[in-house]
Design a protein around this motif. Structure first.
Motif, PDB file in Angstrom:
ATOM      1  N   PHE A  31      -4.675 -25.117  16.859  1.00 39.97           N
ATOM      2  CA  PHE A  31      -4.583 -23.788  16.238  1.00 39.97           C
ATOM      3  C   PHE A  31      -3.467 -23.718  15.194  1.00 39.97           C
ATOM      4  O   PHE A  31      -2.876 -22.662  14.962  1.00 39.97           O
ATOM      5  CB  PHE A  31      -4.414 -22.690  17.304  1.00 39.97           C
ATOM      6  N   GLY A  32      -3.139 -24.879  14.611  1.00 46.54           N
ATOM      7  CA  GLY A  32      -2.102 -24.921  13.581  1.00 46.54           C
ATOM      8  C   GLY A  32      -0.696 -24.718  14.127  1.00 46.54           C
ATOM      9  O   GLY A  32       0.242 -24.492  13.357  1.00 46.54           O
ATOM     10  N   GLN A  33      -0.517 -24.809  15.436  1.00 49.52           N
ATOM     11  CA  GLN A  33       0.786 -24.547  16.046  1.00 49.52           C
ATOM     12  C   GLN A  33       1.387 -25.837  16.609  1.00 49.52           C
ATOM     13  O   GLN A  33       0.718 -26.872  16.652  1.00 49.52           O
ATOM     14  CB  GLN A  33       0.648 -23.485  17.141  1.00 49.52           C
ATOM     15  N   THR A  34       2.640 -25.756  17.041  1.00 49.61           N
ATOM     16  CA  THR A  34       3.337 -26.958  17.524  1.00 49.61           C
ATOM     17  C   THR A  34       4.100 -26.677  18.815  1.00 49.61           C
ATOM     18  O   THR A  34       4.398 -25.524  19.132  1.00 49.61           O
ATOM     19  CB  THR A  34       4.371 -27.445  16.474  1.00 49.61           C
ATOM     20  N   ILE A  35       4.398 -27.763  19.522  1.00 51.88           N
ATOM     21  CA  ILE A  35       5.352 -27.674  20.639  1.00 51.88           C
ATOM     22  C   ILE A  35       6.714 -27.975  20.016  1.00 51.88           C
ATOM     23  O   ILE A  35       6.857 -28.900  19.214  1.00 51.88           O
ATOM     24  CB  ILE A  35       5.003 -28.679  21.773  1.00 51.88           C
ATOM     25  N   SER A  36       7.717 -27.178  20.369  1.00 50.33           N
ATOM     26  CA  SER A  36       9.038 -27.333  19.752  1.00 50.33           C
ATOM     27  C   SER A  36       9.674 -28.659  20.159  1.00 50.33           C
ATOM     28  O   SER A  36       9.400 -29.209  21.221  1.00 50.33           O
ATOM     29  CB  SER A  36       9.956 -26.186  20.167  1.00 50.33           C
ATOM     30  N   GLN A  37      10.580 -29.098  19.282  1.00 46.31           N
ATOM     31  CA  GLN A  37      11.381 -30.303  19.494  1.00 46.31           C
ATOM     32  C   GLN A  37      12.282 -30.105  20.725  1.00 46.31           C
ATOM     33  O   GLN A  37      12.861 -29.020  20.869  1.00 46.31           O
ATOM     34  CB  GLN A  37      12.308 -30.313  18.289  1.00 46.31           C
ATOM     35  N   VAL A  97      18.089 -14.722  20.351  1.00 44.05           N
ATOM     36  CA  VAL A  97      18.186 -15.970  19.573  1.00 44.05           C
ATOM     37  C   VAL A  97      16.912 -16.062  18.748  1.00 44.05           C
ATOM     38  O   VAL A  97      15.807 -16.077  19.303  1.00 44.05           O
ATOM     39  CB  VAL A  97      18.338 -17.195  20.498  1.00 44.05           C
ATOM     40  N   ILE A  98      17.069 -16.108  17.418  1.00 46.07           N
ATOM     41  CA  ILE A  98      15.890 -15.954  16.554  1.00 46.07           C
ATOM     42  C   ILE A  98      16.052 -16.693  15.224  1.00 46.07           C
ATOM     43  O   ILE A  98      17.085 -16.561  14.562  1.00 46.07           O
ATOM     44  CB  ILE A  98      15.625 -14.435  16.325  1.00 46.07           C
ATOM     45  N   PRO A  99      15.049 -17.463  14.830  1.00 46.43           N
ATOM     46  CA  PRO A  99      15.068 -18.033  13.479  1.00 46.43           C
ATOM     47  C   PRO A  99      14.563 -16.987  12.483  1.00 46.43           C
ATOM     48  O   PRO A  99      13.538 -16.354  12.724  1.00 46.43           O
ATOM     49  CB  PRO A  99      14.086 -19.203  13.565  1.00 46.43           C
ATOM     50  N   VAL A 100      15.284 -16.826  11.374  1.00 52.39           N
ATOM     51  CA  VAL A 100      14.882 -15.847  10.354  1.00 52.39           C
ATOM     52  C   VAL A 100      14.862 -16.535   8.997  1.00 52.39           C
ATOM     53  O   VAL A 100      15.776 -17.299   8.679  1.00 52.39           O
ATOM     54  CB  VAL A 100      15.843 -14.632  10.316  1.00 52.39           C
ATOM     55  N   VAL A 106      16.936 -24.380  10.678  1.00 52.70           N
ATOM     56  CA  VAL A 106      15.884 -24.792  11.615  1.00 52.70           C
ATOM     57  C   VAL A 106      14.535 -24.796  10.898  1.00 52.70           C
ATOM     58  O   VAL A 106      14.436 -24.342   9.751  1.00 52.70           O
ATOM     59  CB  VAL A 106      15.815 -23.827  12.832  1.00 52.70           C
ATOM     60  N   LYS A 107      13.512 -25.298  11.600  1.00 53.01           N
ATOM     61  CA  LYS A 107      12.171 -25.299  11.012  1.00 53.01           C
ATOM     62  C   LYS A 107      11.149 -24.912  12.077  1.00 53.01           C
ATOM     63  O   LYS A 107      10.936 -25.652  13.048  1.00 53.01           O
ATOM     64  CB  LYS A 107      11.869 -26.701  10.457  1.00 53.01           C
ATOM     65  N   PHE A 108      10.591 -23.726  11.914  1.00 53.40           N
ATOM     66  CA  PHE A 108       9.603 -23.209  12.855  1.00 53.40           C
ATOM     67  C   PHE A 108       8.335 -22.792  12.124  1.00 53.40           C
ATOM     68  O   PHE A 108       8.375 -22.534  10.925  1.00 53.40           O
ATOM     69  CB  PHE A 108      10.162 -21.964  13.568  1.00 53.40           C
ATOM     70  N   VAL A 109       7.227 -22.663  12.866  1.00 54.10           N
ATOM     71  CA  VAL A 109       6.041 -22.035  12.293  1.00 54.10           C
ATOM     72  C   VAL A 109       6.378 -20.554  12.116  1.00 54.10           C
ATOM     73  O   VAL A 109       7.258 -20.031  12.791  1.00 54.10           O
ATOM     74  CB  VAL A 109       4.783 -22.205  13.214  1.00 54.10           C
ATOM     75  N   PRO A 110       5.684 -19.850  11.193  1.00 57.15           N
ATOM     76  CA  PRO A 110       6.043 -18.437  10.952  1.00 57.15           C
ATOM     77  C   PRO A 110       5.632 -17.494  12.081  1.00 57.15           C
ATOM     78  O   PRO A 110       4.628 -17.728  12.763  1.00 57.15           O
ATOM     79  CB  PRO A 110       5.300 -18.101   9.662  1.00 57.15           C
ATOM     80  N   ILE A 167      14.245 -14.623  23.196  1.00 58.32           N
ATOM     81  CA  ILE A 167      14.215 -15.843  22.399  1.00 58.32           C
ATOM     82  C   ILE A 167      12.918 -15.836  21.592  1.00 58.32           C
ATOM     83  O   ILE A 167      11.849 -15.584  22.148  1.00 58.32           O
ATOM     84  CB  ILE A 167      14.356 -17.066  23.322  1.00 58.32           C
ATOM     85  N   VAL A 168      13.046 -16.039  20.297  1.00 58.38           N
ATOM     86  CA  VAL A 168      11.870 -16.022  19.426  1.00 58.38           C
ATOM     87  C   VAL A 168      11.665 -17.445  18.926  1.00 58.38           C
ATOM     88  O   VAL A 168      12.575 -18.039  18.339  1.00 58.38           O
ATOM     89  CB  VAL A 168      12.064 -15.037  18.248  1.00 58.38           C
ATOM     90  N   THR A 169      10.467 -18.009  19.172  1.00 60.92           N
ATOM     91  CA  THR A 169      10.254 -19.419  18.834  1.00 60.92           C
ATOM     92  C   THR A 169       9.308 -19.588  17.637  1.00 60.92           C
ATOM     93  O   THR A 169       8.606 -20.578  17.521  1.00 60.92           O
ATOM     94  CB  THR A 169       9.778 -20.225  20.061  1.00 60.92           C
ATOM     95  N   ALA A 170       9.303 -18.584  16.758  1.00 65.96           N
ATOM     96  CA  ALA A 170       8.611 -18.660  15.474  1.00 65.96           C
ATOM     97  C   ALA A 170       9.520 -17.933  14.480  1.00 65.96           C
ATOM     98  O   ALA A 170      10.274 -17.037  14.878  1.00 65.96           O
ATOM     99  CB  ALA A 170       7.239 -17.990  15.565  1.00 65.96           C
ATOM    100  N   ALA A 171       9.453 -18.324  13.201  1.00 63.17           N
ATOM    101  CA  ALA A 171      10.416 -17.777  12.234  1.00 63.17           C
ATOM    102  C   ALA A 171       9.998 -16.410  11.709  1.00 63.17           C
ATOM    103  O   ALA A 171       8.909 -16.257  11.139  1.00 63.17           O
ATOM    104  CB  ALA A 171      10.592 -18.748  11.078  1.00 63.17           C
ATOM    105  N   ALA A 172      10.873 -15.429  11.883  1.00 65.02           N
ATOM    106  CA  ALA A 172      10.616 -14.066  11.411  1.00 65.02           C
ATOM    107  C   ALA A 172      11.058 -13.954   9.952  1.00 65.02           C
ATOM    108  O   ALA A 172      11.987 -14.638   9.525  1.00 65.02           O
ATOM    109  CB  ALA A 172      11.408 -13.080  12.265  1.00 65.02           C
ATOM    110  N   SER A 173      10.372 -13.082   9.189  1.00 62.07           N
ATOM    111  CA  SER A 173      10.795 -12.900   7.800  1.00 62.07           C
ATOM    112  C   SER A 173      12.008 -11.969   7.744  1.00 62.07           C
ATOM    113  O   SER A 173      12.774 -11.981   6.796  1.00 62.07           O
ATOM    114  CB  SER A 173       9.642 -12.332   6.970  1.00 62.07           C
TER     115      SER A 173
END
Ligand code: SAH
Length: 223
Positions: A68-74, A184-187, A213-217, A161-167
């Motif tokens: 589904f275009g997604q990944t398991i995190s490192q 904890v959130i990637p933005v 960091v590098k996450f799916v959106p 904890i957010v495991t996808a990157a928010a805009s």
């Protein structure tokens, strides 16, 4: 010769203590210090979360496709985000946004009393549910929903904890933090930065910029 795949073992040597030990040594070298987090990572077999063809790479420090275009995190980022969220304390009620295949969720189940995790892609919710059942993570509840909205009925959370990157910083998630709680959130879109947001009081938040960091959106809606 037939190779029999049991529910917790796939491939040869994947579950060997040496392979997992190497992952832990690497995490320590990368600066992970929280022994509780390291024990949680050691306790969760990462190879069961990926397709059999990829399980040979399950203990490498890489993200891997889960469909589904997604990944398991490192493993490093799972450990790092868990360490920041925990801050040396036992967690009570935690919310994860972006369950994916449920790997981070399983790690959180060892660090918190109750874990809620929300995923927008229905087949991934089903997949994660299967993995978490197999590992008997009984303190976890999964939901199929748009995580941007959090879970207002179950708030407040002492960790989110957010495991996808928010805009941008999602206001609903800030509102659902307990006082003293940590988000904890990637933005970011082009460049993503991991942030820690602490709720200091009803109206005050303290924001700390951590690392690239590098996450799916983080997307909107469900599918
Ligand atoms: N926590 C996972 C990471 C999965 S990748 C792990 O341990 O490997 C991030 C996941 O976030 C994807 O499965 C994606 O579908 C999901 N996602 C993206 N936007 C979302 C949203 N608004 N609500 C819920 N999940 C979302």
């Amino acid at each position: 010769m037939a190779i029999v795949r049991t529910s917790t073992q796939s491939g040869i040597g994947m579950t060997s203590l040496r392979t997992r030990d190497r992952m832990l040594t690497r995490l320590r070298e990368q600066g992970i210090k929280d022994e509780v987090v390291l024990s949680a990572i050691a306790a969760i077999p990462r190879h069961i979360f990926v397709d059999e063809a990829l399980s040979i790479r399950a203990y490498e420090d890489v993200s891997l496709p889960i469909g589904f275009g997604q990944t398991i995190s490192q493993p490093y980022i799972v450990a790092r985000m868990s360490e920041i969220l925990r801050n040396g304390n036992q967690l009570n009620k935690v919310l994860e946004i972006g369950t994916g295949c449920g790997y981070q969720t399983a790690v959180l189940s060892k660090l918190a009393k109750e874990v809620y995790s929300v995923e927008r892609i229905r087949p991934l919710v089903m997949k994660a549910r299967g993995h978490l059942r197999e590992l008997k993570c009984v303190n976890v509840k999964l939901g199929h929903a748009d995580g941007n909205l959090g879970l207002p009925d179950l708030a407040p959370f002492d960790g989110i904890i957010v495991t996808a990157a928010a805009s941008h910083m999602p206001q609903d998630l800030l509102d659902q933090l307990a006082i003293g709680g940590r988000l904890v959130i990637p933005v970011g879109t082009e460049e993503q930065i991991l942030y820690l947001v602490e709720r200091v009081s009803q109206t005050e938040y303290r924001q700390t910029k951590l690392e690239s960091v590098k996450f799916v959106p983080l997307l909107g809606g469900t599918s």
